[in-house]
Design a protein around this motif. Structure first.
Motif, PDB file in Angstrom:
ATOM      1  N   PHE A 137       1.327  26.164  42.252  1.00 12.23           N
ATOM      2  CA  PHE A 137       1.835  24.842  42.196  1.00 12.23           C
ATOM      3  C   PHE A 137       1.976  24.688  40.811  1.00 12.23           C
ATOM      4  CE2 PHE A 137       0.486  20.665  40.909  1.00 12.23           C
ATOM      5  CZ  PHE A 137       1.618  19.899  41.101  1.00 12.23           C
ATOM      6  N   TRP A 138       0.558  24.813  40.015  1.00 12.51           N
ATOM      7  CA  TRP A 138       0.595  24.375  38.480  1.00 12.51           C
ATOM      8  C   TRP A 138       1.901  25.147  37.979  1.00 12.51           C
ATOM      9  CZ3 TRP A 138      -0.621  20.125  36.734  1.00 12.51           C
ATOM     10  CH2 TRP A 138      -1.568  19.550  37.299  1.00 12.51           C
ATOM     11  N   VAL A 139       1.779  26.509  38.148  1.00 15.09           N
ATOM     12  CA  VAL A 139       2.653  27.455  37.324  1.00 15.09           C
ATOM     13  C   VAL A 139       4.113  27.065  37.477  1.00 15.09           C
ATOM     14  CG1 VAL A 139       3.740  29.954  37.352  1.00 15.09           C
ATOM     15  CG2 VAL A 139       1.335  29.661  37.480  1.00 15.09           C
ATOM     16  N   LYS A 140       4.430  26.692  38.993  1.00 13.14           N
ATOM     17  CA  LYS A 140       5.797  26.420  39.220  1.00 13.14           C
ATOM     18  C   LYS A 140       6.133  24.940  38.643  1.00 13.14           C
ATOM     19  CE  LYS A 140       7.287  27.202  43.319  1.00 13.14           C
ATOM     20  NZ  LYS A 140       7.382  27.150  44.910  1.00 13.14           N
ATOM     21  N   ALA A 141       5.257  23.967  38.801  1.00 12.64           N
ATOM     22  CA  ALA A 141       5.502  22.717  38.036  1.00 12.64           C
ATOM     23  C   ALA A 141       5.728  22.727  36.797  1.00 12.64           C
ATOM     24  CB  ALA A 141       4.077  21.833  38.324  1.00 12.64           C
ATOM     25  N   LEU A 142       4.836  23.683  36.108  1.00 10.77           N
ATOM     26  CA  LEU A 142       5.174  23.655  34.368  1.00 10.77           C
ATOM     27  C   LEU A 142       6.026  24.215  33.771  1.00 10.77           C
ATOM     28  CD1 LEU A 142       1.030  24.187  33.578  1.00 10.77           C
ATOM     29  CD2 LEU A 142       2.506  22.094  33.183  1.00 10.77           C
ATOM     30  N   GLU A 143       6.766  25.299  34.768  1.00 12.66           N
ATOM     31  CA  GLU A 143       7.922  25.941  34.490  1.00 12.66           C
ATOM     32  C   GLU A 143       8.970  25.169  34.536  1.00 12.66           C
ATOM     33  OE1 GLU A 143       7.784  29.606  37.171  1.00 12.66           O
ATOM     34  OE2 GLU A 143       6.743  30.601  35.637  1.00 12.66           O
ATOM     35  N   ARG A 144       8.972  24.326  35.592  1.00 11.68           N
ATOM     36  CA  ARG A 144      10.020  23.431  35.915  1.00 11.68           C
ATOM     37  C   ARG A 144       9.978  22.275  34.771  1.00 11.68           C
ATOM     38  NH1 ARG A 144       8.927  21.493  41.369  1.00 11.68           N
ATOM     39  NH2 ARG A 144       8.816  23.454  42.443  1.00 11.68           N
ATOM     40  N   GLY A 196       5.507  19.755  30.094  1.00 13.60           N
ATOM     41  CA  GLY A 196       5.099  20.894  30.403  1.00 13.60           C
ATOM     42  C   GLY A 196       3.943  21.292  29.272  1.00 13.60           C
ATOM     43  N   LYS A 197       3.384  20.440  28.859  1.00 17.35           N
ATOM     44  CA  LYS A 197       2.313  20.681  28.095  1.00 17.35           C
ATOM     45  C   LYS A 197       0.941  21.207  28.718  1.00 17.35           C
ATOM     46  CE  LYS A 197       3.739  17.403  24.331  1.00 17.35           C
ATOM     47  NZ  LYS A 197       3.154  16.257  23.585  1.00 17.35           N
ATOM     48  N   ILE A 198       0.139  22.220  28.122  1.00 16.15           N
ATOM     49  CA  ILE A 198      -0.766  22.814  28.920  1.00 16.15           C
ATOM     50  C   ILE A 198      -1.994  22.178  28.412  1.00 16.15           C
ATOM     51  CG2 ILE A 198      -2.219  24.720  29.895  1.00 16.15           C
ATOM     52  CD1 ILE A 198       0.586  26.210  29.790  1.00 16.15           C
ATOM     53  N   LEU A 256      -6.002  20.241  28.707  1.00 19.01           N
ATOM     54  CA  LEU A 256      -7.442  20.679  29.489  1.00 19.01           C
ATOM     55  C   LEU A 256      -7.360  20.201  30.979  1.00 19.01           C
ATOM     56  CD1 LEU A 256     -10.167  21.862  29.324  1.00 19.01           C
ATOM     57  CD2 LEU A 256     -11.023  19.581  28.573  1.00 19.01           C
ATOM     58  N   PRO A 257      -7.033  19.009  31.293  1.00 21.24           N
ATOM     59  CA  PRO A 257      -6.910  18.678  32.799  1.00 21.24           C
ATOM     60  C   PRO A 257      -6.123  19.820  33.545  1.00 21.24           C
ATOM     61  CG  PRO A 257      -6.779  16.771  31.675  1.00 21.24           C
ATOM     62  CD  PRO A 257      -6.480  17.743  30.724  1.00 21.24           C
ATOM     63  N   VAL A 258      -4.917  20.262  33.035  1.00 22.39           N
ATOM     64  CA  VAL A 258      -4.286  21.310  33.668  1.00 22.39           C
ATOM     65  C   VAL A 258      -4.872  22.733  33.768  1.00 22.39           C
ATOM     66  CG1 VAL A 258      -1.997  22.746  33.466  1.00 22.39           C
ATOM     67  CG2 VAL A 258      -1.950  20.239  33.158  1.00 22.39           C
ATOM     68  N   VAL A 259      -5.609  22.906  32.640  1.00 25.24           N
ATOM     69  CA  VAL A 259      -6.313  24.245  32.475  1.00 25.24           C
ATOM     70  C   VAL A 259      -7.562  24.139  33.576  1.00 25.24           C
ATOM     71  CG1 VAL A 259      -7.940  25.538  31.253  1.00 25.24           C
ATOM     72  CG2 VAL A 259      -5.788  24.728  30.118  1.00 25.24           C
ATOM     73  N   LEU A 260      -8.264  23.393  33.784  1.00 23.86           N
ATOM     74  CA  LEU A 260      -9.413  23.170  34.455  1.00 23.86           C
ATOM     75  C   LEU A 260      -8.942  23.086  36.043  1.00 23.86           C
ATOM     76  CD1 LEU A 260     -11.549  20.469  32.829  1.00 23.86           C
ATOM     77  CD2 LEU A 260     -11.928  22.775  33.111  1.00 23.86           C
ATOM     78  N   ALA A 261      -7.617  22.319  36.201  1.00 22.55           N
ATOM     79  CA  ALA A 261      -7.175  22.233  37.630  1.00 22.55           C
ATOM     80  C   ALA A 261      -6.702  23.568  38.108  1.00 22.55           C
ATOM     81  CB  ALA A 261      -6.197  21.377  37.800  1.00 22.55           C
ATOM     82  N   PHE A 262      -6.049  24.306  37.141  1.00 21.31           N
ATOM     83  CA  PHE A 262      -5.928  25.775  37.259  1.00 21.31           C
ATOM     84  C   PHE A 262      -6.756  26.603  37.434  1.00 21.31           C
ATOM     85  CE2 PHE A 262      -4.454  30.047  36.018  1.00 21.31           C
ATOM     86  CZ  PHE A 262      -3.333  30.103  36.976  1.00 21.31           C
ATOM     87  N   GLY A 312      -8.694  25.923  40.835  1.00 19.17           N
ATOM     88  CA  GLY A 312      -7.902  26.010  42.316  1.00 19.17           C
ATOM     89  C   GLY A 312      -7.796  27.187  43.015  1.00 19.17           C
ATOM     90  N   ASN A 313      -7.272  27.167  44.210  1.00 22.05           N
ATOM     91  CA  ASN A 313      -7.159  28.213  44.916  1.00 22.05           C
ATOM     92  C   ASN A 313      -5.706  28.927  44.684  1.00 22.05           C
ATOM     93  OD1 ASN A 313      -5.093  26.990  46.639  1.00 22.05           O
ATOM     94  ND2 ASN A 313      -6.931  26.209  48.004  1.00 22.05           N
ATOM     95  N   ASP A 314      -5.338  29.998  45.145  1.00 24.06           N
ATOM     96  CA  ASP A 314      -4.019  30.626  44.882  1.00 24.06           C
ATOM     97  C   ASP A 314      -3.144  29.658  44.995  1.00 24.06           C
ATOM     98  OD1 ASP A 314      -5.386  32.952  44.216  1.00 24.06           O
ATOM     99  OD2 ASP A 314      -5.044  33.730  46.109  1.00 24.06           O
ATOM    100  N   SER A 315      -2.918  28.787  46.122  1.00 24.58           N
ATOM    101  CA  SER A 315      -1.674  28.231  46.200  1.00 24.58           C
ATOM    102  C   SER A 315      -1.622  27.093  45.424  1.00 24.58           C
ATOM    103  CB  SER A 315      -1.807  27.507  47.780  1.00 24.58           C
ATOM    104  OG  SER A 315      -2.848  26.637  48.054  1.00 24.58           O
TER     105      SER A 315
END
Length: 108
Positions: free
Chosen positions: A88-95, A68-70, A72-78, A81-84
């Motif tokens: 996805f990123w919010v749900k995946a990182l929470e999990r 669940g580490k945020i 730079l690749p996650v920040v850029l993808a988020f 990214g579009n709303d969906s």
């Protein structure tokens, strides 16, 4: 996170040479840049966590994501990214954070 442990380790490595050699510490402009090699290393490490080959790197791929580490690749993808995709990123990182918390919680 980028200026965390890795940047500090590289900064210390940049300063230890003059100390061991009994020399003056680097001048201010040079000292201000001592974190940059560590930041560069960490950025490459973060990217390789998503696209490297475990056998070549000598470490598991995707560990940062599973923990669940945020990075730079996650920040850029988020951000790009579009709303969906953001959902996805919010749900995946929470999990991932929940799973990481469960795996480090001592059993009773």
């Amino acid at each position: 996170m980028i200026r965390g442990k890795t940047a500090e380790l590289f900064a210390a490595a940049c300063e230890v040479g003059p100390v061991i050699a009994n020399r003056r510490r680097p001048n201010r402009p040079l000292a201000a840049r001592r974190h940059e090699p560590g930041i560069a290393f960490q950025l490459v490490d973060d990217v390789l966590d998503y696209g490297g080959k475990a056998a070549k790197l000598g470490k598991n791929i995707g560990d940062d994501f599973r923990e669940g580490k945020i990075t730079l690749p996650v920040v850029l993808a988020f951000r790009r990214g579009n709303d969906s995709e953001r959902a996805f990123w919010v749900k995946a990182l929470e999990r991932a954070k929940s799973a990481a918390a469960i795996s480090i919680t001592p059993s009773a």
